[in-house]
Design an enzyme around this catalytic site. Structure first.
Site, PDB file in Angstrom:
ATOM      1  N   GLY A  85       0.827  -1.218   0.000  1.00 32.90           N
ATOM      2  CA  GLY A  85       0.000   0.000   0.000  1.00 32.90           C
ATOM      3  C   GLY A  85       0.848   1.249   0.000  1.00 32.90           C
ATOM      4  O   GLY A  85       2.077   1.191   0.040  1.00 32.90           O
ATOM      5  N   GLY A 136       2.776   3.769   1.314  1.00 34.62           N
ATOM      6  CA  GLY A 136       3.488   4.082   2.550  1.00 34.62           C
ATOM      7  C   GLY A 136       3.916   5.536   2.614  1.00 34.62           C
ATOM      8  O   GLY A 136       4.132   6.089   3.692  1.00 34.62           O
ATOM      9  N   ARG A 137       4.039   6.133   1.419  1.00 33.35           N
ATOM     10  CA  ARG A 137       4.487   7.532   1.356  1.00 33.35           C
ATOM     11  C   ARG A 137       3.735   8.301   0.279  1.00 33.35           C
ATOM     12  O   ARG A 137       4.261   9.231  -0.303  1.00 33.35           O
ATOM     13  CB  ARG A 137       5.980   7.584   1.070  1.00 33.35           C
ATOM     14  CG  ARG A 137       6.360   6.841  -0.206  1.00 33.35           C
ATOM     15  CD  ARG A 137       7.725   7.213  -0.649  1.00 33.35           C
ATOM     16  NE  ARG A 137       8.143   6.389  -1.756  1.00 33.35           N
ATOM     17  CZ  ARG A 137       9.267   6.558  -2.413  1.00 33.35           C
ATOM     18  NH1 ARG A 137      10.083   7.525  -2.056  1.00 33.35           N
ATOM     19  NH2 ARG A 137       9.581   5.772  -3.410  1.00 33.35           N
ATOM     20  N   ASP A 185      10.195   5.894   5.877  1.00 38.14           N
ATOM     21  CA  ASP A 185      10.059   7.221   6.481  1.00 38.14           C
ATOM     22  C   ASP A 185       8.956   8.056   5.827  1.00 38.14           C
ATOM     23  O   ASP A 185       8.699   9.185   6.248  1.00 38.14           O
ATOM     24  CB  ASP A 185      11.398   7.975   6.433  1.00 38.14           C
ATOM     25  CG  ASP A 185      11.894   8.188   5.010  1.00 38.14           C
ATOM     26  OD1 ASP A 185      11.149   7.889   4.050  1.00 38.14           O
ATOM     27  OD2 ASP A 185      13.040   8.654   4.852  1.00 38.14           O
ATOM     28  N   GLY A 186       8.340   7.506   4.774  1.00 43.79           N
ATOM     29  CA  GLY A 186       7.231   8.218   4.142  1.00 43.79           C
ATOM     30  C   GLY A 186       7.659   9.340   3.213  1.00 43.79           C
ATOM     31  O   GLY A 186       6.826  10.064   2.688  1.00 43.79           O
ATOM     32  N   ARG A 241       1.277  13.424  -9.120  1.00 42.24           N
ATOM     33  CA  ARG A 241       1.173  12.490 -10.243  1.00 42.24           C
ATOM     34  C   ARG A 241      -0.280  12.368 -10.683  1.00 42.24           C
ATOM     35  O   ARG A 241      -1.186  12.426  -9.851  1.00 42.24           O
ATOM     36  CB  ARG A 241       1.710  11.137  -9.772  1.00 42.24           C
ATOM     37  CG  ARG A 241       1.668  10.044 -10.781  1.00 42.24           C
ATOM     38  CD  ARG A 241       2.647   8.944 -10.387  1.00 42.24           C
ATOM     39  NE  ARG A 241       2.040   8.004  -9.455  1.00 42.24           N
ATOM     40  CZ  ARG A 241       2.700   6.945  -8.963  1.00 42.24           C
ATOM     41  NH1 ARG A 241       3.955   6.709  -9.312  1.00 42.24           N
ATOM     42  NH2 ARG A 241       2.112   6.131  -8.132  1.00 42.24           N
ATOM     43  N   ARG A 252      -3.851  -1.581  -9.241  1.00 37.36           N
ATOM     44  CA  ARG A 252      -2.698  -2.420  -9.576  1.00 37.36           C
ATOM     45  C   ARG A 252      -3.089  -3.891  -9.505  1.00 37.36           C
ATOM     46  O   ARG A 252      -4.092  -4.231  -8.849  1.00 37.36           O
ATOM     47  CB  ARG A 252      -1.580  -2.190  -8.551  1.00 37.36           C
ATOM     48  CG  ARG A 252      -1.177  -0.741  -8.387  1.00 37.36           C
ATOM     49  CD  ARG A 252      -0.698  -0.449  -6.977  1.00 37.36           C
ATOM     50  NE  ARG A 252      -0.529   0.999  -6.764  1.00 37.36           N
ATOM     51  CZ  ARG A 252       0.604   1.668  -6.926  1.00 37.36           C
ATOM     52  NH1 ARG A 252       1.693   1.028  -7.265  1.00 37.36           N
ATOM     53  NH2 ARG A 252       0.658   2.959  -6.737  1.00 37.36           N
ATOM     54  N   ASP A 273       2.735  -5.119  -7.633  1.00 34.60           N
ATOM     55  CA  ASP A 273       2.185  -3.853  -7.128  1.00 34.60           C
ATOM     56  C   ASP A 273       2.595  -2.686  -8.016  1.00 34.60           C
ATOM     57  O   ASP A 273       2.122  -1.565  -7.807  1.00 34.60           O
ATOM     58  CB  ASP A 273       2.616  -3.602  -5.677  1.00 34.60           C
ATOM     59  CG  ASP A 273       4.124  -3.690  -5.492  1.00 34.60           C
ATOM     60  OD1 ASP A 273       4.713  -4.713  -5.870  1.00 34.60           O
ATOM     61  OD2 ASP A 273       4.715  -2.722  -4.980  1.00 34.60           O
ATOM     62  N   ASN A 274       3.465  -2.937  -8.979  1.00 30.43           N
ATOM     63  CA  ASN A 274       3.872  -1.880  -9.906  1.00 30.43           C
ATOM     64  C   ASN A 274       3.356  -2.144 -11.308  1.00 30.43           C
ATOM     65  O   ASN A 274       3.930  -1.684 -12.293  1.00 30.43           O
ATOM     66  CB  ASN A 274       5.397  -1.740  -9.924  1.00 30.43           C
ATOM     67  CG  ASN A 274       5.936  -1.187  -8.612  1.00 30.43           C
ATOM     68  OD1 ASN A 274       5.225  -0.508  -7.875  1.00 30.43           O
ATOM     69  ND2 ASN A 274       7.188  -1.477  -8.313  1.00 30.43           N
TER      70      ASN A 274
END
Ligand code: AMP
Ligand code: MG
Length: 490
Positions: free
Chosen positions: A93, A95-96, A128-129, A179, A186, A255-256
């Site tokens: 998911g 994360g950042r 760290d996001g 973006r 996905r 996931d990509n």
């Protein structure tokens, strides 16, 4: 905490968050302490119906960093799973990253507006996001180049430096990328939904994907099978385009890979200089799983994982579902072959119906061998073939060591009357070559954006050869190319 942006400027829908609450964690961005707009894609802003002047204002920058949320929007971190280098991760998911919401552009197209590098979310695991300026500008440059090269892709609207330092091997300046995508669904989104065991969730996800990307599937006799078939076809088309251009994605985890068929998540990606099916750029891809020539097989593997995830939607009886999925997945290779031949026809200027597909495919295969054996510059050679079609073979010959082999190939190709104009509209002069990207990013991180702007000028009009841009058409130094690696710590 974040505030609400002037509502009149942008309207964001919350369709994903509403349709799929189980796959959405409501969340807000970490405000950027000292935001500074580095690049804004004015052409894309106009396409989206957004005012570039406003985007440059404090309110616009607040939108682009998540510091303010448009009224009515419900930003979420999207939940997904995925196979990373073949290993299963049940919960990945954003994360950042955050999905701010969906925007309907003046042409009526629904587009996701998404932020990457906007701070830790509950899905950040150990991360760290954050994102650093270099990798976000890299995604900006490469995704916009891909768009100009007619490759389906997510787009980049802006990169804003946050003023927040990011700890990687060294301390780097932080940034947020804004973006735009036709969606962020996905293969891993389906895998996550399937793993919950809730077939009703999986069905809602598939219905959402159909409505968003393949509305014609809703009219099919078997809408979910039609959805799967459409994804297989879109990926076959995408992989043929990557291959024709010498593009290496670098991290084709499930996931990509999108349902839409858009290229997504530009991390350790690169364009080939020397043509080589075994070429890997990512420092962590030690087994060559996502090497240039393995990408179609990796895509097929990912599509098999999508089929597994969709099985409960395909038939009540599992073996019947497997049979349907297998039959559909088997269309990937012929579709890829057809798409590849279509790309080769344009690249080689052999668009006349009097030249058969078999002839084109055989010539393309011979050329692939010749280019691999000679470490021939991928982009430079195809462009030089246009000159050869006009009678000047030297630019192409000068890139190849085995002159007997290339002459024999050129003879066999020339008798088929290749059309140089088609080739010049197909084979780019300028791609974001690795040494140029690194040069532009280093300068940008040091505060000089001029090289990045110049590179963007070249790669966003890739077919239009212009004086003054000669060095953007040349391969990098061979020592640079052979040692070049990209890093996943993006
Ligand atoms: P990627 O391979 O870059 O697409 O990322 C794989 C997963 O790692 C995704 O779930 C990302 O959200 C997550 N991720 C990558 N970098 C970070 C980071 N710095 N902080 C939090 N999550 C991250
Ligand atoms: Mg990713």
């Amino acid at each position: 905490m974040t505030s609400t942006a002037p509502a009149s400027r942008i309207v964001l829908d919350r369709r994903y968050a509403t349709d799929l609450p189980e796959l959405a964690v409501p969340w807000r961005a970490e405000p950027a302490p000292e935001p500074e707009l580095l690049v804004l894609n004015e052409e894309l802003a106009a396409e989206l119906g957004l005012d570039a002047g406003w985007l440059r204002s404090a309110d616009g920058i607040a939108l682009l960093t998540g510091g303010a949320v448009p009224e009515g929007a419900a930003p979420v971190a999207q939940v997904y799973a995925g196979h990373q280098f073949g290993g299963w991760s049940p919960r990945l998911g954003d994360g950042r990253a955050l999905l701010l919401g969906e925007l309907t552009d003046p042409a009526g197209r629904v587009r996701d507006l998404h932020l990457k590098g906007s701070g830790r979310t509950p899905l950040a695991r150990g991360g760290d996001g954050l994102a650093a300026v270099g990798p976000m500008l890299r995604e900006y440059v490469v995704s916009e180049a891909m768009h100009a090269l007619r490759v389906p892709t997510t787009r980049s609207l802006a990169v804003v430096a946050t003023g927040r330092p990011v700890q990687r091997e060294t301390v780097l300046p932080g940034a947020v990328l804004a973006r735009v995508a036709s969606s962020h669904l996905r293969v891993g989104t389906f895998q996550y939904a399937r793993a919950t065991g809730e077939v009703s969730l999986l069905r809602r996800l598939a219905d959402h994907a159909i409505a968003r990307h393949y509305p014609e599937a809703a009219e099919a006799e078997h809408p979910y099978l039609a959805l799967y078939a459409a994804v297989v076809a879109a990926q076959a088309e995408l992989l043929a385009r990557w291959t024709a251009l010498g593009f290496v994605h670098g991290v084709m985890n499930t996931d990509n890979m999108t349902l839409s068929g858009e290229t997504i998540d530009y991390g350790p990606c690169a364009f080939l200089d020397a043509h080589d099916p075994r070429r890997v750029f990512s420092s962590i891809d030690t087994g060559g799983r996502y090497a240039f020539g393995n990408q179609p097989a990796a895509a097929e593997w990912n599509l098999a994982r999508l089929a597994e995830a969709m099985l409960p939607l395909l038939a009540d009886d599992e073996s019947a579902a497997v049979a349907l999925a297998t039959e559909q997945l088997a269309t990937f290779r012929p579709l890829l072959a057809a798409a590849s031949t279509a790309r080769s026809r344009e690249q080689l200027g052999l668009v006349s119906a009097s030249v058969t597909d078999a002839t084109v495919a055989a010539l393309a295969a011979r050329l692939d061998e010749l280019m691999t054996a000679g470490h021939v510059d991928h982009t430079g050679f195809f462009r030089a073939l246009g000159r050869a079609a006009r009678g000047d073979r030297e630019p192409a010959r000068s890139l190849v060591l085995d002159l007997a082999a290339v002459d024999a190939w050129l003879d066999d190709w020339t008798v088929l009357s290749p059309e140089a104009d088609v080739m010049d509209r197909t084979n780019p002069v300028y791609v974001p070559r690795n040494h140029l990207v690194e040069e532009a990013l280093s300068a940008a991180v040091a505060g000089d954006l001029a090289p990045l702007r110049q590179l963007m000028t070249a790669v966003t009009s890739p077919y239009d050869e212009r004086p003054g841009l000669e060095r953007y058409a040349e391969a990098g130094p061979a020592e640079f190319d052979s040692a070049y690696q990209t890093f996943c710590g993006t």
